[in-house]
Design an enzyme around this catalytic site. Structure first.
Site, mmCIF file in Angstrom:
data_model
loop_
_atom_site.group_PDB
_atom_site.id
_atom_site.type_symbol
_atom_site.label_atom_id
_atom_site.label_comp_id
_atom_site.label_asym_id
_atom_site.label_seq_id
_atom_site.Cartn_x
_atom_site.Cartn_y
_atom_site.Cartn_z
ATOM 1 N NE ARG A 1 -3.755 23.693 10.058
ATOM 2 C CZ ARG A 1 -4.201 24.439 10.869
ATOM 3 N NH1 ARG A 1 -3.488 25.125 11.433
ATOM 4 N NH2 ARG A 1 -5.588 24.653 10.994
ATOM 5 C CE LYS B 1 1.920 4.051 -0.965
ATOM 6 N NZ LYS B 1 1.408 2.813 -1.570
ATOM 7 C CD GLU C 1 4.570 -6.260 1.969
ATOM 8 O OE1 GLU C 1 4.886 -6.254 0.564
ATOM 9 O OE2 GLU C 1 3.582 -5.934 2.458
ATOM 10 C CE LYS D 1 8.153 1.342 0.829
ATOM 11 N NZ LYS D 1 7.177 1.103 1.561
ATOM 12 C CD GLU E 1 0.864 3.896 -4.840
ATOM 13 O OE1 GLU E 1 1.404 3.656 -3.939
ATOM 14 O OE2 GLU E 1 -0.237 3.417 -5.287
ATOM 15 N NE ARG F 1 5.283 4.380 -2.133
ATOM 16 C CZ ARG F 1 5.532 5.064 -0.887
ATOM 17 N NH1 ARG F 1 5.860 6.425 -1.017
ATOM 18 N NH2 ARG F 1 5.482 4.491 0.261
ATOM 19 C CG ASN G 1 0.284 -0.904 -3.996
ATOM 20 O OD1 ASN G 1 0.768 -1.199 -3.187
ATOM 21 N ND2 ASN G 1 0.404 0.304 -4.340
ATOM 22 C CG HIS H 1 0.009 -4.843 -1.698
ATOM 23 N ND1 HIS H 1 0.910 -5.432 -1.945
ATOM 24 C CD2 HIS H 1 0.262 -4.082 -0.411
ATOM 25 C CE1 HIS H 1 1.793 -5.449 -1.176
ATOM 26 N NE2 HIS H 1 1.691 -4.631 -0.223
ATOM 27 C CG HIS I 1 -5.040 -3.857 0.454
ATOM 28 N ND1 HIS I 1 -4.700 -2.771 0.022
ATOM 29 C CD2 HIS I 1 -3.954 -4.079 1.565
ATOM 30 C CE1 HIS I 1 -3.482 -2.163 0.205
ATOM 31 N NE2 HIS I 1 -3.071 -3.300 1.304
ATOM 32 C CG HIS J 1 -0.301 -6.376 4.908
ATOM 33 N ND1 HIS J 1 -1.193 -5.484 3.924
ATOM 34 C CD2 HIS J 1 1.163 -6.029 4.266
ATOM 35 C CE1 HIS J 1 -0.635 -5.228 3.109
ATOM 36 N NE2 HIS J 1 0.629 -5.160 3.353
HETATM 37 P P1 NAD Z 1 1.700 -5.495 13.301
HETATM 38 O O1 NAD Z 1 2.095 -4.169 13.299
HETATM 39 O O2 NAD Z 1 0.374 -5.906 13.416
HETATM 40 O O3 NAD Z 1 2.684 -6.216 13.943
HETATM 41 C C1 NAD Z 1 2.380 -7.746 14.064
HETATM 42 C C2 NAD Z 1 2.183 -8.430 15.423
HETATM 43 O O4 NAD Z 1 3.635 -8.474 16.018
HETATM 44 C C3 NAD Z 1 1.473 -7.481 16.276
HETATM 45 O O5 NAD Z 1 0.682 -8.265 17.116
HETATM 46 C C4 NAD Z 1 2.551 -6.637 16.953
HETATM 47 O O6 NAD Z 1 2.282 -6.249 18.342
HETATM 48 C C5 NAD Z 1 3.774 -7.716 17.214
HETATM 49 N N1 NAD Z 1 5.083 -7.475 17.529
HETATM 50 C C6 NAD Z 1 5.801 -6.263 16.682
HETATM 51 N N2 NAD Z 1 6.910 -6.256 16.941
HETATM 52 C C7 NAD Z 1 7.090 -7.389 17.900
HETATM 53 C C8 NAD Z 1 8.457 -7.896 18.302
HETATM 54 N N3 NAD Z 1 9.557 -7.328 18.074
HETATM 55 N N4 NAD Z 1 8.183 -9.106 19.173
HETATM 56 C C9 NAD Z 1 6.981 -9.651 19.470
HETATM 57 N N5 NAD Z 1 5.966 -9.181 18.784
HETATM 58 C C10 NAD Z 1 5.967 -8.096 17.993
HETATM 59 O O7 NAD Z 1 1.860 -6.059 11.576
HETATM 60 P P2 NAD Z 1 3.128 -5.744 10.682
HETATM 61 O O8 NAD Z 1 3.217 -6.945 9.890
HETATM 62 O O9 NAD Z 1 4.263 -5.213 11.520
HETATM 63 O O10 NAD Z 1 2.513 -4.666 9.582
HETATM 64 C C11 NAD Z 1 1.174 -4.713 9.071
HETATM 65 C C12 NAD Z 1 0.719 -3.321 8.642
HETATM 66 O O11 NAD Z 1 1.633 -2.576 7.998
HETATM 67 C C13 NAD Z 1 -0.611 -3.389 7.928
HETATM 68 O O12 NAD Z 1 -1.594 -2.568 8.594
HETATM 69 C C14 NAD Z 1 -0.214 -2.884 6.401
HETATM 70 O O13 NAD Z 1 -1.180 -2.277 6.008
HETATM 71 C C15 NAD Z 1 0.737 -1.904 6.914
HETATM 72 N N6 NAD Z 1 1.986 -1.766 5.726
HETATM 73 C C16 NAD Z 1 2.102 -0.391 5.507
HETATM 74 C C17 NAD Z 1 2.890 -0.226 4.546
HETATM 75 C C18 NAD Z 1 3.437 1.101 4.475
HETATM 76 O O14 NAD Z 1 3.945 1.520 3.294
HETATM 77 N N7 NAD Z 1 3.022 2.180 5.265
HETATM 78 C C19 NAD Z 1 3.647 -1.166 3.757
HETATM 79 C C20 NAD Z 1 3.282 -2.318 4.137
HETATM 80 C C21 NAD Z 1 2.222 -2.884 5.098
HETATM 81 N N1 GLY Z 2 4.097 -0.719 0.626
HETATM 82 C C1 GLY Z 2 3.887 -0.041 -0.705
HETATM 83 C C2 GLY Z 2 4.239 1.548 -0.695
HETATM 84 O O1 GLY Z 2 4.924 1.858 0.223
HETATM 85 O O2 GLY Z 2 3.864 2.101 -1.408
#
Ligand code: NAD
Ligand code: GLY
Length: 366
Positions: free
Chosen positions: A124, A146, A188, A230, A240, A244, A248, A251, A255, A268
């Site tokens: 939890r 998030k 982003e 942010k 949100e 917030r 998006n 998005h 998405h 993404h």
């Molecule tokens: P990812 O986590 O898939 O990383 C991209 C690629 O880069 C992967 O293959 C990873 O292994 C590789 N990688 C990571 N760091 C590296 C490094 N230093 N050197 C070499 N390779 C490296 O993708 P991302 O773009 O980081 O994140 C996308 C995800 O984040 C999506 O699922 C999206 O929905 C989510 N997201 C979440 C929020 C939130 O607020 N929580 C906001 C935006 C996006």
């Molecule tokens: N990436 C959108 C949010 O964090 O609200």
């Protein structure tokens, strides 16, 4: 009569946390140590990032007497699901992790979102620290709490708001990031300029080449200004219920693209870029921004090496997938659109015909 009070941490303030941005932060375990309540942590990463940075982080923590064990996940958006989440729970349980055992997310947004959700739900809730290693994660996903996973029917549909204790963005880790991933992160960064920071957008337009060339000073400034934006938005509306949602921009369309094309096919950030062009076109059709504004946005994405044309999935497919968007209220789609460049709004009154025109005229054969 007896009264029982559940004393929850009442204010945002008590859960405030620092985002540290700099070069070589992985070599400074003290920034992690000060947030630990136990000298043992789990470090969650993936098969790409762990070989690059896991041993360094573990050995630095060891110098401070912190024992750690790694949990290595398969790499890819397609693994951001229940099965992978369960691998984390298996490892946490097998290693007898307790309520005070912190979990560290070492990786991009996928590792961060999965780890955060595991931290929110294991026993939890256990302490959680973000160590983002992609540009996208450093400017966006590691900040704001998030967390979650994808569902076959919709992106990020299962999750929790759960804030980390701290975020450590070591820009040195970006040295190993593939160019395509760097560009996805820039999408982003551009978002903050478009929705709320025109001065930053002008700066991005002047410095896009420096970002692509990985100029450390320029990247650091881009990350700092993105995180400041942010942090402001999250502080105003953590869960949100209002402002917030503006984060998006692009998005809702993006998405749908990620889901329809198969998780991981479009990155993404790429889907957000193409989705933002659709949002800009719709904003123009609604009379909010000019054609030259739409062109300005397209030009910036092109210069960043990002896609500007979303795939033509068919309007019905878009509508079906967007119907599962988290912003839907009372069955009605709500879109983040641009009132001006530098100011976004949420609109629930987009005429269906207009939306279909955008979805058919501004998309290309997939
Ligand atoms: P990812 O986590 O898939 O990383 C991209 C690629 O880069 C992967 O293959 C990873 O292994 C590789 N990688 C990571 N760091 C590296 C490094 N230093 N050197 C070499 N390779 C490296 O993708 P991302 O773009 O980081 O994140 C996308 C995800 O984040 C999506 O699922 C999206 O929905 C989510 N997201 C979440 C929020 C939130 O607020 N929580 C906001 C935006 C996006
Ligand atoms: N990436 C959108 C949010 O964090 O609200």
């Amino acid at each position: 009569m007896k009264t029982i009070t559940v004393n929850l941490t009442p204010t945002l303030n008590e859960r405030s946390y620092p985002i540290l941005i700099g070069s070589g932060l992985l070599s400074h375990p003290e920034f992690i140590l000060r947030h630990l309540t136990q000298q043992r942590v789990a470090i969650i990463s993936n098969t790409t990032v762990a070989p690059l940075y896991m041993e360094k982080l573990r050995s630095k923590l060891e110098t401070k007497g912190v024992a750690s064990f790694p949990i290595i996940l398969p790499d890819g958006e397609e693994y951001k699901n229940w099965q992978t989440l369960n691998l984390i729970f298996d490892a946490l349980l097998a290693n007898r992790c307790e309520r005070s055992t912190a979990v560290l997310a070492l990786g991009g947004g996928v590792v961060g979102d999965l780890t955060g959700f595991a931290a929110a739900t294991y026993l939890r809730g256990v302490p959680f620290i973000q160590i983002p290693t992609t540009l996208l994660a450093q400017v966006d996903s590691s900040v704001g709490g998030k967390t979650g996973i994808n569902h076959p029917l919709g992106k990020n549909m299962i999750g929790a708001f759960y804030q980390p204790r701290t975020v450590l963005a070591d820009i040195e880790t970006l040295d190993t990031l593939p160019d395509r991933e760097l560009r996805a992160g820039i999408a982003e960064i551009i978002k903050y300029g478009l929705i709320r920071d025109l001065v930053f957008l002008d700066w991005i337009e002047r410095n896009i080449q420096g970002m692509l060339a990985r100029d450390a000073a320029i990247l650091t400034e881009a990350i700092e200004r993105s995180c400041a934006n942010k942090a402001d938005v999250v502080a105003a509306d953590e869960r949100e219920s209002g402002v917030r949602a503006l984060l998006n921009l692009g998005h809702t369309f993006g998405h749908a693209v990620e889901n329809a094309m198969g998780y991981g096919v479009w990155l993404h950030g790429e889907a957000v870029a193409a989705g933002t062009v659709l949002a800009a076109d719709l904003s123009h059709r609604l009379g909010m921004i000019g054609r030259e504004d739409v062109q300005r946005i397209r030009d910036l994405y092109v210069r960043a090496g990002l896609p500007v044309a979303a795939p033509n999935l068919g309007a019905e497919t878009y509508l079906r997938l967007m119907g599962l968007d988290k912003k839907v209220e009372g069955g009605k789609l709500r879109f983040v659109l641009l009132k001006h460049i530098g100011e976004a709004v949420v609109r629930a009154d987009v005429p269906r015909d207009m939306l279909i025109d955008t979805l058919t005229e501004c998309t290309v054969h997939a």
